[in-house]
Scaffold this motif. Structure first.
Motif, short mmCIF file in Angstrom:
data_model
loop_
_atom_site.label_atom_id
_atom_site.label_comp_id
_atom_site.label_asym_id
_atom_site.label_seq_id
_atom_site.Cartn_x
_atom_site.Cartn_y
_atom_site.Cartn_z
N SER A 129 10.21 -29.18 23.01
CA SER A 129 11.63 -29.18 23.35
C SER A 129 12.12 -30.61 23.55
CB SER A 129 11.86 -28.38 24.64
OG SER A 129 13.16 -28.62 25.14
N LEU A 130 13.32 -30.91 23.04
CA LEU A 130 13.89 -32.24 23.19
C LEU A 130 14.41 -32.50 24.60
CD1 LEU A 130 15.75 -32.81 19.81
CD2 LEU A 130 13.46 -33.48 20.49
N SER A 131 14.38 -31.51 25.48
CA SER A 131 14.68 -31.76 26.88
C SER A 131 13.49 -32.39 27.59
CB SER A 131 15.08 -30.47 27.59
OG SER A 131 14.00 -29.54 27.59
N HIS A 132 12.35 -32.43 26.91
CA HIS A 132 11.15 -33.07 27.44
C HIS A 132 11.09 -34.48 26.88
CE1 HIS A 132 6.46 -33.24 27.61
NE2 HIS A 132 7.02 -33.83 28.65
N SER A 133 10.94 -35.48 27.73
CA SER A 133 11.00 -36.88 27.29
C SER A 133 9.93 -37.21 26.26
CB SER A 133 10.89 -37.82 28.49
OG SER A 133 9.66 -37.62 29.18
N LEU A 134 8.76 -36.56 26.32
CA LEU A 134 7.71 -36.81 25.35
C LEU A 134 8.19 -36.49 23.94
CD1 LEU A 134 3.96 -35.87 25.61
CD2 LEU A 134 5.25 -35.20 23.60
N SER A 135 8.79 -35.31 23.76
CA SER A 135 9.26 -34.89 22.45
C SER A 135 10.48 -35.68 22.00
CB SER A 135 9.59 -33.40 22.46
OG SER A 135 8.45 -32.63 22.78
N THR A 148 10.27 -38.78 8.02
CA THR A 148 10.89 -37.46 8.04
C THR A 148 10.48 -36.72 9.30
OG1 THR A 148 10.86 -37.35 5.63
CG2 THR A 148 11.11 -35.27 6.81
N LEU A 149 11.47 -36.19 10.02
CA LEU A 149 11.23 -35.51 11.29
C LEU A 149 11.35 -34.01 11.14
CD1 LEU A 149 10.94 -35.50 14.43
CD2 LEU A 149 13.43 -35.79 14.54
N HIS A 150 10.36 -33.28 11.64
CA HIS A 150 10.39 -31.82 11.65
C HIS A 150 10.47 -31.33 13.08
CE1 HIS A 150 9.28 -31.16 7.36
NE2 HIS A 150 8.64 -32.31 7.51
N LEU A 151 11.51 -30.57 13.41
CA LEU A 151 11.68 -29.96 14.72
C LEU A 151 11.64 -28.45 14.57
CD1 LEU A 151 14.62 -32.16 16.09
CD2 LEU A 151 12.19 -32.42 16.59
N LEU A 152 11.37 -27.74 15.68
CA LEU A 152 11.30 -26.28 15.66
C LEU A 152 12.30 -25.69 16.63
CD1 LEU A 152 7.41 -25.79 15.74
CD2 LEU A 152 8.90 -25.84 13.72
N VAL A 173 2.82 -34.59 16.76
CA VAL A 173 2.90 -35.12 18.13
C VAL A 173 3.24 -33.96 19.06
CG1 VAL A 173 3.95 -36.81 19.67
CG2 VAL A 173 3.79 -37.30 17.21
N ALA A 174 2.34 -33.62 19.98
CA ALA A 174 2.57 -32.44 20.83
C ALA A 174 1.72 -32.52 22.08
CB ALA A 174 2.24 -31.16 20.05
N VAL A 175 2.03 -31.64 23.05
CA VAL A 175 1.21 -31.52 24.25
C VAL A 175 -0.03 -30.69 23.93
CG1 VAL A 175 3.18 -31.75 25.81
CG2 VAL A 175 2.51 -29.48 25.01
N PRO A 176 -1.13 -30.87 24.66
CA PRO A 176 -2.37 -30.14 24.38
C PRO A 176 -2.21 -28.63 24.37
CG PRO A 176 -2.85 -31.97 25.81
CD PRO A 176 -1.35 -31.91 25.70
N THR A 177 -1.36 -28.09 25.24
CA THR A 177 -1.18 -26.64 25.29
C THR A 177 -0.70 -26.10 23.94
OG1 THR A 177 -0.61 -26.77 27.63
CG2 THR A 177 -0.01 -24.76 26.47
N LEU A 178 0.29 -26.76 23.35
CA LEU A 178 0.81 -26.30 22.07
C LEU A 178 -0.20 -26.55 20.94
CD1 LEU A 178 4.44 -26.31 21.02
CD2 LEU A 178 2.72 -26.81 19.30
N LEU A 179 -0.92 -27.67 21.02
CA LEU A 179 -1.95 -27.92 20.01
C LEU A 179 -3.03 -26.85 20.05
CD1 LEU A 179 -2.36 -31.80 20.37
CD2 LEU A 179 -1.34 -30.57 18.44
N PRO A 404 0.85 -20.33 34.09
CA PRO A 404 2.28 -20.59 33.84
C PRO A 404 2.49 -22.06 33.51
CG PRO A 404 1.87 -20.32 36.19
CD PRO A 404 0.59 -19.97 35.50
N LEU A 405 3.49 -22.34 32.66
CA LEU A 405 3.76 -23.69 32.21
C LEU A 405 5.14 -24.14 32.61
CD1 LEU A 405 2.37 -23.41 28.55
CD2 LEU A 405 1.14 -24.15 30.61
N THR A 406 5.30 -25.46 32.76
CA THR A 406 6.62 -26.04 32.98
C THR A 406 7.34 -26.12 31.64
OG1 THR A 406 5.94 -28.32 32.55
CG2 THR A 406 5.60 -27.47 34.79
N PRO A 407 8.65 -26.42 31.62
CA PRO A 407 9.36 -26.57 30.34
C PRO A 407 8.76 -27.64 29.44
CG PRO A 407 10.94 -26.35 32.14
CD PRO A 407 9.58 -26.48 32.77
N SER A 408 8.04 -28.60 29.99
CA SER A 408 7.44 -29.66 29.18
C SER A 408 6.06 -29.28 28.66
CB SER A 408 7.35 -30.95 29.99
OG SER A 408 6.51 -30.77 31.12
#
Length: 431
Positions: A129-135, A148-152, A173-179, A404-408
């Protein structure tokens, strides 16, 4: 657009509760609120006087009215002017706005270009999510490189796999949970991916092994940082697996004692840095104010309260944040217990918390997610003994289907702690 106009953008998460969104709007006056129509309507009573609202998505063909005022471009690459505020995890309590300047982000882009080498020929998938500073930072980094940027629309493993199957993605580029979710949903390897960048949490050995299977020709790299600090360290393959690597490009890294002096090699202390990547402080709080919690300075070094140590080669190892547990007079760091749990083949995920006890101090409780056959508490403690002293082994264990996970995408530690305190996990206790 706001940045070039010299304004400040507050990026909020639509996944927060209405209470949390209202807290931020009430605490920080905004001139303009952008959001989905339903959300805008729900927040109108929290808008300050003079706040305008614009519902998204805009209709096709929407244009700025011809008589609308325009703002001069005041931002420059060497500007210390704030332009963006990201908010630390909005899972519980009132989120804190971390203020970033033009200078800090431009410095970050220059440093990450050297570390990761993304070029215009790359196609980069940023599934968070783009509300997360990492993304959000990763997305800007890709665009700045001309790639080229791919977003979901939805950050799920299945959606990421579908994009990989459809396009020649070269970098992720992603957080470990999503990977981890991605590796579980991927039916076949993707040899076209050359680089997988993980941030936001430590990669486990299990997830790293699975990533190597799904991306056989990719370099697996992870970095450690914080919203307040920016990049701190980076670990490429070949560096010690239990570490978080060496100092990131442009970062001076140090471990300091409470009095601000440098810790010895192998001595646990506060992880501190000096760099141009650090934030300018928190919204509505004086710059450089010494904080008891969160971002602060320790003898001129910035820290967010993470604990760790450096080895003789300069590699950094994390011991956990300042929520160190004291169990019967002995210091125990939750991160060390979690790492030991994750070494067991039956454990897919783990979270360690302390519960106050008048006699023992902190009592260690563990929340796990099983993979394969579960084991009882006694067996689990026996399996942990080669990795942990007896006093650091969890006295109580709870098994959930998922953490449970945070929005990030990080584990919602505060949410699990609250459930534990209210006795809501009792039914899932491992006997």
């Amino acid at each position: 657009g706001t940045a070039f106009a010299g304004g400040l953008s507050l990026v909020l998460s639509p996944r927060w509760s209405l209470t949390q969104l209202r807290q931020v709007l009430t605490a920080h006056h905004s001139d303009l609120l952008l959001g989905e129509a339903g959300l805008i309507d729900a927040l109108r009573d929290s808008m300050g006087p003079g706040t305008r609202a614009l519902a998204l998505p805009m209709l096709p063909g929407w244009r700025l009215p011809s008589d609308a005022p325009t703002a001069a471009v005041t931002a420059t690459h060497d500007s210390g002017r704030p332009f963006y505020a990201c908010f630390t995890s909005g899972t519980t309590g009132q989120p804190k706005g971390v203020v970033k300047t033009h200078r800090s982000w431009v410095a970050g882009l220059a440093a990450s270009r050297i570390e990761f080498g993304i070029t215009a020929s790359d196609q980069v998938l940023v599934p968070g999510s783009l509300s997360h500073s990492l993304s959000l930072y990763a997305a800007v980094e890709v665009l700045a490189a001309g790639a080229t940027l791919h977003l979901l629309n939805r950050a799920t493993g299945a959606a990421a796999v579908a994009r990989l199957q459809q396009y020649p993605v070269t970098v992720i580029v992603a957080v470990p949970t999503l990977l981890h979710q991605l590796t579980l949903d991927a039916p076949d390897p993707f040899p076209g991916v050359r680089l997988v960048i993980a941030g936001g949490a430590k990669l486990t050995e299990k997830v790293t092994h699975r990533l190597r299977q799904i991306f056989p020709k990719a370099q697996i790299v992870e970095y450690y940082g914080a919203s307040e600090l920016g990049f701190v360290s980076v670990r490429w393959e070949g560096m010690p697996a239990s570490s978080v690597g060496r100092a990131f490009e442009g970062v001076a890294l140090s471990v300091r004692r409470q009095d601000g002096s440098a810790a010895a090699v192998g001595e646990t202390g506060w992880v501190c840095i000096r760099s141009e990547l650090m934030c300018a402080g928190y919204l509505d709080q004086p710059q450089n104010q010494n904080q008891r919690q969160g971002f602060r300075y320790l003898n001129g070094w910035g820290t967010v309260g993470d604990r760790g140590w450096l080895d003789a080669q300069g590699y950094l190892y994390l011991a956990g944040r300042q929520e160190m547990l004291v169990c019967a007079g002995v210091n125990v760091y939750p991160a060390e217990v979690e790492a030991a749990l994750l070494k067991l083949p039956e454990v897919a995920a783990a979270l360690v918390l302390g519960v106050s006890d008048d006699c023992r101090g902190d009592v260690i409780h563990a929340v796990v997610v099983w993979q394969g056959n579960p084991v009882d508490r006694r067996t689990l403690r026996q399996r942990l003994r080669p990795h942990l002293p007896r006093y650091a082994c969890p006295r109580r264990v709870y098994a959930l289907e998922a953490l449970p996970l945070t929005p990030s995408g990080k584990v919602a530690r505060a949410e699990v702690a609250a459930q534990l305190q209210r006795g809501l996990l009792a039914q899932w206790e491992v006997r």
